[in-house]
Design an enzyme around this catalytic site. Structure first.
Site, PDB file in Angstrom:
ATOM      1  N   TYR A 131       1.609  -0.842  -0.356  1.00 35.59           N
ATOM      2  CA  TYR A 131      -0.070   0.020  -0.027  1.00 35.59           C
ATOM      3  C   TYR A 131       0.604   1.384   0.072  1.00 35.59           C
ATOM      4  CZ  TYR A 131      -0.277  -1.872   5.227  1.00 35.59           C
ATOM      5  OH  TYR A 131      -0.077  -2.619   5.914  1.00 35.59           O
ATOM      6  N   ASN A 154       6.489  -6.290   9.470  1.00 31.47           N
ATOM      7  CA  ASN A 154       5.292  -7.207   9.373  1.00 31.47           C
ATOM      8  C   ASN A 154       5.810  -8.731   8.634  1.00 31.47           C
ATOM      9  OD1 ASN A 154       4.450  -7.192   6.836  1.00 31.47           O
ATOM     10  ND2 ASN A 154       2.585  -6.045   7.734  1.00 31.47           N
ATOM     11  N   MET A 219       0.340 -15.904  19.893  1.00 30.67           N
ATOM     12  CA  MET A 219      -1.109 -14.540  20.436  1.00 30.67           C
ATOM     13  C   MET A 219      -2.742 -14.831  20.398  1.00 30.67           C
ATOM     14  SD  MET A 219       0.926 -11.170  19.713  1.00 30.67           S
ATOM     15  CE  MET A 219       1.484 -11.130  17.900  1.00 30.67           C
ATOM     16  N   ASP A 231       0.792   0.820  14.954  1.00 35.58           N
ATOM     17  CA  ASP A 231       1.282   1.668  14.922  1.00 35.58           C
ATOM     18  C   ASP A 231       1.051   1.990  16.442  1.00 35.58           C
ATOM     19  OD1 ASP A 231       0.900   2.797  12.431  1.00 35.58           O
ATOM     20  OD2 ASP A 231      -0.735   3.079  13.205  1.00 35.58           O
TER      21      ASP A 231
END
Length: 310
Positions: A131, A154, A219, A231
Site C-alpha cells: 500500500y 510484519n 497470540m 502503530d
C-alpha cells in the site's frame, strides 16, 4: 553541519514521531501519541499525510506532505536548535523523496546525538500486497533500516526488506539475521501467519555484544480487522524498551497492551453494532482513551519464550 552536544537529561523521553495522521479515529500518530505520553514521553509529530479518516472507510479526504514540506519543518526545527530528541519513531510514509529526506535528517540527528534511539516501523504492505509505491523498498533497505535501532516489520515487509521468503520460523530468523547484518540491533516480526491455527506468531531478535537473544510469543487471533494496531505496537515497544531496557519485558508488555486494547475495542464494537450486525469502521476504531490504565500498567498473560540459536 552543526555539532551540538546535549546533556542526556535534556533529551530524556522526547520523541519525534513521523507517520500518518487522521482527524477522526486512531491510526499513525493518533495511535502512537497518547500511549507514548502516558508512558512519560514528550511527543512531537510530523504527519506524512493528514486525512479525514483512515482509508479502510473507503472514502477519505486530506493532504499528503511532500519532501519540500517536510524539509521546511526540519529546517524550522534546525534554525531554533529544536532537533533535540531522545527517540525518533517512523511509520507510514508514502513518498520516496519524503522518506529519503527523513533518512538524511535522522543521520544528521545521530551525528549530533549518538545516543538517539531510532524505531522504524517500515510500513509498506501486508498479506502480499503493497500500500505504498514499491520504489520505497530499496530506500528502506539501503538508507533507513541500517540506521534503525529497532525495526518492526510484519511478515510481508520482512520479505521485502531482505528479498527472502518467510514461510517458517527458521526462514523468519534467517531473514531477521540479514537485517542484523545490515546494522539493525533489534528486529521484531510484529505479526505473522507462521503460527498454528488461530495463533499469530511474534518473533524477535536482539544483538547484544555479538550474541543473539531470540524470543517467540504466540497470540490468539481475533476474528476481526483492526486498524492502527501496528502503530500502537511500535509506540508501545519504544516506550517499554526505554523504560525496561530489556527486550523480553518490553515485548511482553507491548503484546499485553495490544491484546487488551483490541479485546476492549471488539467488545465495544459488537455491543454498539447490536446482535448479528457487523460493526462499522467507526465502531471498530481503537478504544485507546478508554484503555489508559491498561497502557500504563498492562497485565501480562503471554510470556516470551527464549528461542535457542540453531
Amino acid at each position: 553541519m552543526a555539532t551540538h552536544t546535549t546533556n542526556s537529561d535534556e533529551l530524556d523521553c522526547r520523541v519525534l514521531s513521523i507517520q500518518s495522521s487522521v482527524v477522526y479515529g486512531y491510526v499513525g500518530n493518533k495511535s502512537a501519541t497518547f500511549p507514548l505520553q502516558i508512558l512519560g514521553f514528550d511527543v512531537s509529530t510530523i504527519n506524512s499525510v493528514q486525512f479525514s479518516n483512515h482509508t479502510g472507510y473507503g472514502k477519505w479526504k486530506g493532504q499528503v506532505l511532500n519532501a519540500e514540506d517536510v524539509s521546511d519543518l526540519f529546517e524550522g526545527l534546525r534554525l531554533n536548535n529544536l532537533l533535540q530528541f531522545s527517540h525518533v519513531l517512523t511509520g507510514y510514509i508514502g513518498k520516496v523523496s519524503f522518506l529519503e529526506k527523513v533518512g538524511q535528517t535522522i543521520a544528521e540527528m545521530k551525528q549530533c546525538n549518538p545516543d538517539l534511539m531510532f524505531v522504524c516501523d517500515p510500513v509498506m504492505g501486508d498479506n502480499g500486497k503493497f500500500y505504498v509505491p514499491q520504489e520505497l523498498v530499496p530506500v528502506y533497505r539501503d538508507q533507513i533500516v541500517p540506521q534503525a535501532d529497532i525495526v518492526t516489520p510484519n511478515q510481508f515487509e520482512l520479505e521485502q526488506l531482505t528479498d527472502m521468503k518467510v514461510n517458517s520460523e527458521e526462514e523468519a530468523f534467517a531473514a531477521i539475521e540479514k537485517l542484523h547484518q545490515s546494522g539493525t540491533k533489534t528486529v521484531v516480526l510484529s505479526s505473522s501467519s507462521l503460527g498454528s491455527n488461530g495463533v499469530l506468531l511474534c518473533l524477535a531478535s536482539t544483538a547484544v555484544n555479538g550474541n543473539r537473544q531470540r524470543y517467540r510469543l504466540e497470540m490468539p487471533k481475533l476474528d476481526a480487522i483492526f486498524v492502527g494496531t501496528g502503530d500502537l505496537f511500535a509506540a508501545s515497544l519504544l516506550g517499554w524498551s526505554h523504560r525496561d531496557g530489556e527486550l523480553k519485558a518490553a515485548l511482553e508488555k507491548t503484546i499485553a497492551t495490544l491484546q487488551a486494547v483490541i479485546k476492549k475495542t471488539l467488545a465495544y464494537a459488537q455491543k454498539a453494532a447490536g446482535p448479528g450486525n457487523k460493526p462499522t469502521s467507526a465502531q471498530m476504531e481503537l478504544r485507546l482513551i478508554q484503555s489508559k490504565s491498561i497502557i500504563e500498567n498492562p497485565s501480562i498473560e503471554i510470556r516470551a519464550e527464549n528461542v535457542p540459536q540453531s
